[in-house]
Each structure stands twice: as C-alpha cells, then as structure tokens.
Design a protein around this motif. Structure first.
Motif, PDB file in Angstrom:
ATOM      1  N   MET A 173       0.823  -1.211   0.000  1.00 35.51           N
ATOM      2  CA  MET A 173       0.000   0.000   0.000  1.00 35.51           C
ATOM      3  C   MET A 173       0.858   1.263   0.000  1.00 35.51           C
ATOM      4  N   THR A 174       0.343   2.323  -0.516  1.00 38.64           N
ATOM      5  CA  THR A 174       1.100   3.565  -0.614  1.00 38.64           C
ATOM      6  C   THR A 174       0.172   4.731  -0.283  1.00 38.64           C
ATOM      7  N   ASP A 175       0.752   5.829   0.136  1.00 39.16           N
ATOM      8  CA  ASP A 175      -0.134   6.958   0.419  1.00 39.16           C
ATOM      9  C   ASP A 175       0.014   8.059  -0.634  1.00 39.16           C
ATOM     10  N   THR A 176       0.525   7.713  -1.817  1.00 36.14           N
ATOM     11  CA  THR A 176       0.650   8.705  -2.889  1.00 36.14           C
ATOM     12  C   THR A 176      -0.706   8.894  -3.560  1.00 36.14           C
ATOM     13  N   THR A 177      -1.031  10.156  -3.803  1.00 40.29           N
ATOM     14  CA  THR A 177      -2.246  10.426  -4.577  1.00 40.29           C
ATOM     15  C   THR A 177      -1.833  10.971  -5.940  1.00 40.29           C
ATOM     16  N   LEU A 178      -2.426  10.385  -6.976  1.00 46.09           N
ATOM     17  CA  LEU A 178      -2.101  10.795  -8.345  1.00 46.09           C
ATOM     18  C   LEU A 178      -3.300  11.486  -8.968  1.00 46.09           C
ATOM     19  N   SER A 179      -3.065  12.605  -9.648  1.00 43.22           N
ATOM     20  CA  SER A 179      -4.127  13.151 -10.492  1.00 43.22           C
ATOM     21  C   SER A 179      -3.763  12.802 -11.924  1.00 43.22           C
ATOM     22  N   ILE A 180      -4.733  12.297 -12.672  1.00 37.18           N
ATOM     23  CA  ILE A 180      -4.459  11.873 -14.052  1.00 37.18           C
ATOM     24  C   ILE A 180      -5.267  12.750 -14.999  1.00 37.18           C
ATOM     25  N   PHE A 181      -4.564  13.539 -15.804  1.00 41.13           N
ATOM     26  CA  PHE A 181      -5.225  14.474 -16.725  1.00 41.13           C
ATOM     27  C   PHE A 181      -5.374  13.820 -18.080  1.00 41.13           C
ATOM     28  N   GLY A 182      -6.625  13.646 -18.517  1.00 37.74           N
ATOM     29  CA  GLY A 182      -6.912  13.002 -19.788  1.00 37.74           C
ATOM     30  C   GLY A 182      -7.330  11.575 -19.521  1.00 37.74           C
ATOM     31  N   LEU A 183      -8.639  11.302 -19.722  1.00 36.41           N
ATOM     32  CA  LEU A 183      -9.149   9.956 -19.435  1.00 36.41           C
ATOM     33  C   LEU A 183      -9.487   9.224 -20.729  1.00 36.41           C
ATOM     34  N   GLY A 184      -8.547   9.271 -21.674  1.00 34.59           N
ATOM     35  CA  GLY A 184      -8.679   8.469 -22.887  1.00 34.59           C
ATOM     36  C   GLY A 184      -8.131   7.084 -22.591  1.00 34.59           C
ATOM     37  N   TYR A 185      -7.542   6.430 -23.608  1.00 35.26           N
ATOM     38  CA  TYR A 185      -7.054   5.061 -23.405  1.00 35.26           C
ATOM     39  C   TYR A 185      -5.946   5.010 -22.363  1.00 35.26           C
ATOM     40  N   VAL A 186      -4.950   5.877 -22.558  1.00 29.65           N
ATOM     41  CA  VAL A 186      -3.802   5.829 -21.651  1.00 29.65           C
ATOM     42  C   VAL A 186      -4.219   6.245 -20.241  1.00 29.65           C
ATOM     43  N   GLY A 187      -4.937   7.353 -20.151  1.00 33.18           N
ATOM     44  CA  GLY A 187      -5.329   7.881 -18.838  1.00 33.18           C
ATOM     45  C   GLY A 187      -6.246   6.933 -18.072  1.00 33.18           C
ATOM     46  N   SER A 188      -7.216   6.343 -18.752  1.00 34.47           N
ATOM     47  CA  SER A 188      -8.169   5.460 -18.062  1.00 34.47           C
ATOM     48  C   SER A 188      -7.472   4.188 -17.577  1.00 34.47           C
TER      49      SER A 188
END
Ligand SMILES: NC(=O)c1ccc[n+]([C@@H]2O[C@H](COP(=O)([O-])OP(=O)(O)OC[C@H]3O[C@@H](n4cnc5c(N)ncnc54)[C@H](O)[C@@H]3O)[C@@H](O)[C@H]2O)c1
Length: 444
Positions: free
Chosen positions: A1-16
């Motif tokens: 488990m990790t406590d890193t939070t990621l924001s992912i910009f762009g929810l196309g193929y790569v982002g999703s």
C-alpha cells in the motif's frame, strides 16, 4: 500500500488504463477530463473507454475507494502529489504534433500549482506521459508550467517525461508487465517521486534525461513499424518466388545472434563490405524482375549513402589542412576493401584535392598478397599510395582525424593528439574525454 495520490489528466485510453492500474497498485487516483461524460463514468466506477478487462478493474478499484474524478484541475492538483498528463497529441496536417491539449493542461496545472506551492513544505511533480518530440517538454511545457505557477522547475516543483508503452487490447497486461519503465526528469527528486509510483511492477527501470525518454518512445514505434514493413516486404518477395514466407521468417527469428539481437543497432558509420550492398542490390533486382516494389529495401542503400555523404561533408572543411583516416576496411579485423564506405570517403576527398593519409593495421602494402593486393593496385592504386605504416604517421600531420575502427591501438594513438586537431569518431571509442583534440562523435 502507498499513500501517494495521483491526479491523471486526460481519461482516454492511456489515462483510463493508468487510472485503474495505478489504483490497483494501491495509489489513490483522481481522474480529470474536459469531457463530462468521462468524469461521470469514472465517478461511478465505469470505464470511459472500451478496453479488455478495464470495466471490471474500474469497478473494483472504485469500490475500494481508490478512484475518483473531477472536472476541476485545481482540486485535482491540490489533492494530489503527482499529476500524470495523458492528453492526446494528435497529428496536425503537416505531421507536427497538435500541442493544443498539452499546452492547455500545463496552463491549468501551473495555475493550480501557484496555489499549492504557496503552502509551506509543499511540492508537486508533473509527469508527461503523452508522446511528445524531444525538446517539447523542456522548451514548451516547462516554460508554460513555470509561467503559470510563478515557480521554478527542478527547484520548486519537478517535471518528468515517462512515456507510455501499452498497446490497446492488451493494455492492462502491458501496464503490469511492461517491457521497461523509462523516466527522464528535471532533477533527482522528481525522478525518485515518479519512480516510487511504480513500486510493485517488476520491469527494468531506466532513469535518464528528458530528451532520451522522449526519443526512446519514437525509436520503439519507428522500429516496430520497420519490423512490420520488413516482414511484409520479405513476405511479398517470398510469395512471388513461391516460397513460404512464414517459414522463412520463423527461421530468421531463430537467429538470436545477428537478427533478433542488439547486433547492428548501434548508431555509427555506413555498412559496406562484399556482401550487404551486393545482396541488397540483387534482392531489389530480383523484385524488379517480377514487377515488385519494395520501398523499404529500396531505401537502404540510399540511406547508407546519406551516412557516407554526411562524413564527407564534415571532412571537406579540413581537406587542405590534412585528413587522417584510421581504419580503411569496412570493419576492423579484415583487409577486405570491397565496397568499404571509407574508400568512398577517401575518393571523394581526393577528388577535391584533399591531403589524405591512411593507416589500417591490416593493410600494409609490404605484407599484402593475392586478390587484395591486386584490388588495391588495379582498382584504387591512388589510395594504396596513401597508406602509412603507423597511426602516428597519420595523426601527426593531420588536422582532422577519422576513427573508423574501435581498436586499442587507435585508442592509444589518439592520446597523442593536440588541441589544434579534431577527431571524428565513428565507433565511439572508450574514454574519449582523455583525448586532447576536439572530439566529435558521429552520430551521438
Ligand atoms: N492509445 C495508445 O495506445 C497509446 C499508447 C502509448 C502512448 N500513447 C500516447 O498517449 C497520449 C494519450 O493517448 P490516448 O490514446 O489516451 O488519447 P485519447 O485521445 O484517447 O485521450 C485524451 C483525453 O484527453 C482529454 N483532454 C484533452 N484536454 C484535456 C484537459 N485540458 N484536461 C483534461 N483532459 C483533457 C480528452 O478529452 C481525452 O479524453 C498520446 O500522446 C498518445 O500518443 C497512446
């Protein structure tokens, strides 16, 4: 488990795919997209795109509370440690990359970072996962991020280029078992933060410069395209000869020494010798006889010529001050001069009145016998006369020195160069930094 939070910009193929898979690795993920239906899908545990296994993974990770989405870039940056940029980089009409989405998303992240980085002890890393040409991150995206945030990349926040290697259709498997992970970064801290989100993935990890990271992706895709086209051209040729191309390529691929291997993939000088140019010409002739066009094969000798021409152009500048050639045969360890590209270089230089001296330990006129002596005496007698007994005889009076073979003798001899000389290295000799002369590596 990790406590890193990621924001992912762009929810196309790569982002999703990245959103679901990074959540599966234990990170908290916030997806961001300008298309509201994609944000809504993720918020409800549904996948915004169709990809094998993704719907189930999204549902599972959403239920575990690790997946969320928003259309608010500021909220996403404020609540995350790292932003992954996965927006599209489509082709413009002229083949250039359309940077509209990347520029906009960097502006948005930069503006949000202005707020976040004003907080004490705050830090943020922006990771570009979109495929971009070298220079794009450093020359365009970093300035946008710095302008919008009012902060300095590599100091107040980090920027990394982390190309994506997944293939649609097997994207989830590719994410968890990638061929490699490549991270180029502005600084160590940014590289380490980016590296940390891949904990749990067992794959070779390369920490490098941003330039290398962006070109690796293009080298990969170009090579894959070359492989497909090569296989197809061999297939077309085989079909015309009534030969089973699949059996040919099966046997071809069994050769792990020269074919499916790192052999011949190091940038350097042109190919030559008694086989490659002759056999490519024969293959093309065989194809022409049956009206078959093989554009990839047809381009090989032309590309090789460009490599030779590039060296000639470099050396022409020094033609009246003396050009020294170390290594004349097409590779070290042989005295075979047939179709040696270096012979072509020397002939071009001589044609323009250059002063040329040559040393090749395998080519001593006094020791040559048989067909090779005959070849030199009848085909290139003017070159034979330029052969010197030692590397020093070549180095001492030359302004420009070309290293054509990677041998210890040449490495040693180059230690005697002066700072008014220039060395053109075609083979990447080790410890080039210890040479006194100006050093130019062709092509690196
Ligand atoms: N698709 C692949 O198989 C693949 C594989 C490796 C690399 N890549 C590279 O990854 C990048 C993304 O590819 P993709 O196929 O996922 O693209 P895509 O077109 O499927 O998705 C891009 C998404 O970005 C969103 N977007 C645009 N502007 C935005 C903004 N300001 N904020 C938030 N979201 C925004 C779009 O609405 C879209 O949903 C490209 O550079 C591509 O070359 C793609």
């Amino acid at each position: 488990m990790t406590d890193t939070t990621l924001s992912i910009f762009g929810l196309g193929y790569v982002g999703s795919v990245s959103a679901a898979c990074f959540a599966k690795l234990g990170h908290r993920v916030i997806g961001v997209d300008v298309e509201s239906h994609k944000v809504e899908a993720l918020c409800n545990g549904r996948s915004p795109v169709l990809e094998e296994g993704l719907a189930d993974l999204m549902r599972q990770e959403h239920a575990a509370g690790r997946l969320d989405a928003t259309d608010d870039p500021e909220r996403a940056v404020m609540e995350s440690d790292i932003s992954l940029v996965c927006v599209g980089t489509p082709s413009s009409k002229n083949g250039s990359l359309d940077m509209t989405y990347l520029n906009r998303v960097c502006e948005q992240i930069g503006e949000a970072m202005a707020k976040k980085l004003a907080l004490p002890d705050s830090y943020h890393v922006v990771v570009i996962r979109s495929t971009v040409l070298p220079g794009t991150v450093e020359q365009y995206l970093v300035p946008i991020l710095e302008r919008a945030s009012g902060k300095k990349a590599g100091v107040d926040f980090g920027v990394a280029q982390n190309p994506e290697f997944l293939r649609e259709g097997s994207a989830i498997d590719d994410f968890f078992e990638p061929p490699k992970t490549v991270i180029g970064a502005t600084d160590r801290r940014a590289a380490d933060c980016t590296k940390s989100i891949y904990q749990g993935i067992d794959a070779p990890m390369f920490i490098t410069s941003i330039g290398v990271a962006s070109i690796v992706k293009y080298a990969d895709n170009a090579f894959h395209a070359v492989k497909v086209t090569f296989g197809n051209e061999i297939g077309r040729f085989c079909k015309e000869q009534n030969v089973d191309s699949h059996e040919v390529m099966r046997i071809f691929c069994e050769d792990r020494k020269l074919n499916i291997s790192p052999s011949y993939l190091t940038p350097g000088f042109a190919f030559g010798g008694s086989c490659l140019p002759k056999d490519i010409r024969a293959l093309l002739y065989g194809a022409k006889r049956v009206d078959l066009e093989l554009p990839l094969m047809g381009s090989l000798l032309r590309s090789n010529e460009k490599q030779i021409r590039a060296l000639i152009d470099e050396l022409m500048v020094y033609r009246h001050e003396g050009v020294g050639i170390l290594g004349l045969s097409f590779k070290s360890g042989t005295d075979d001069l047939r179709e040696s590209p270096m012979v072509q270089v020397v002939e071009a230089l001589l044609g323009k009145g250059a002063e040329v001296r040559i040393h090749d330990p395998y080519l001593k006129l006094s020791e040559l016998v048989g067909s090779n002596l005959r070849y030199i005496m009848t085909e290139i007698p003017h070159i034979g006369n330029l052969l010197k007994e030692s590397a020093q005889d070549v180095i001492r009076p030359s302004k420009a020195i070309v290293v054509g073979h990677n041998t210890e003798v040449f490495q040693q001899a180059l230690q005697q160069t002066r700072d008014d000389q220039i060395v053109f290295d075609l083979v990447r000799i080790p410890e080039a930094e210890s040479i006194e002369a100006k050093y130019v590596g062709l092509y690196w």
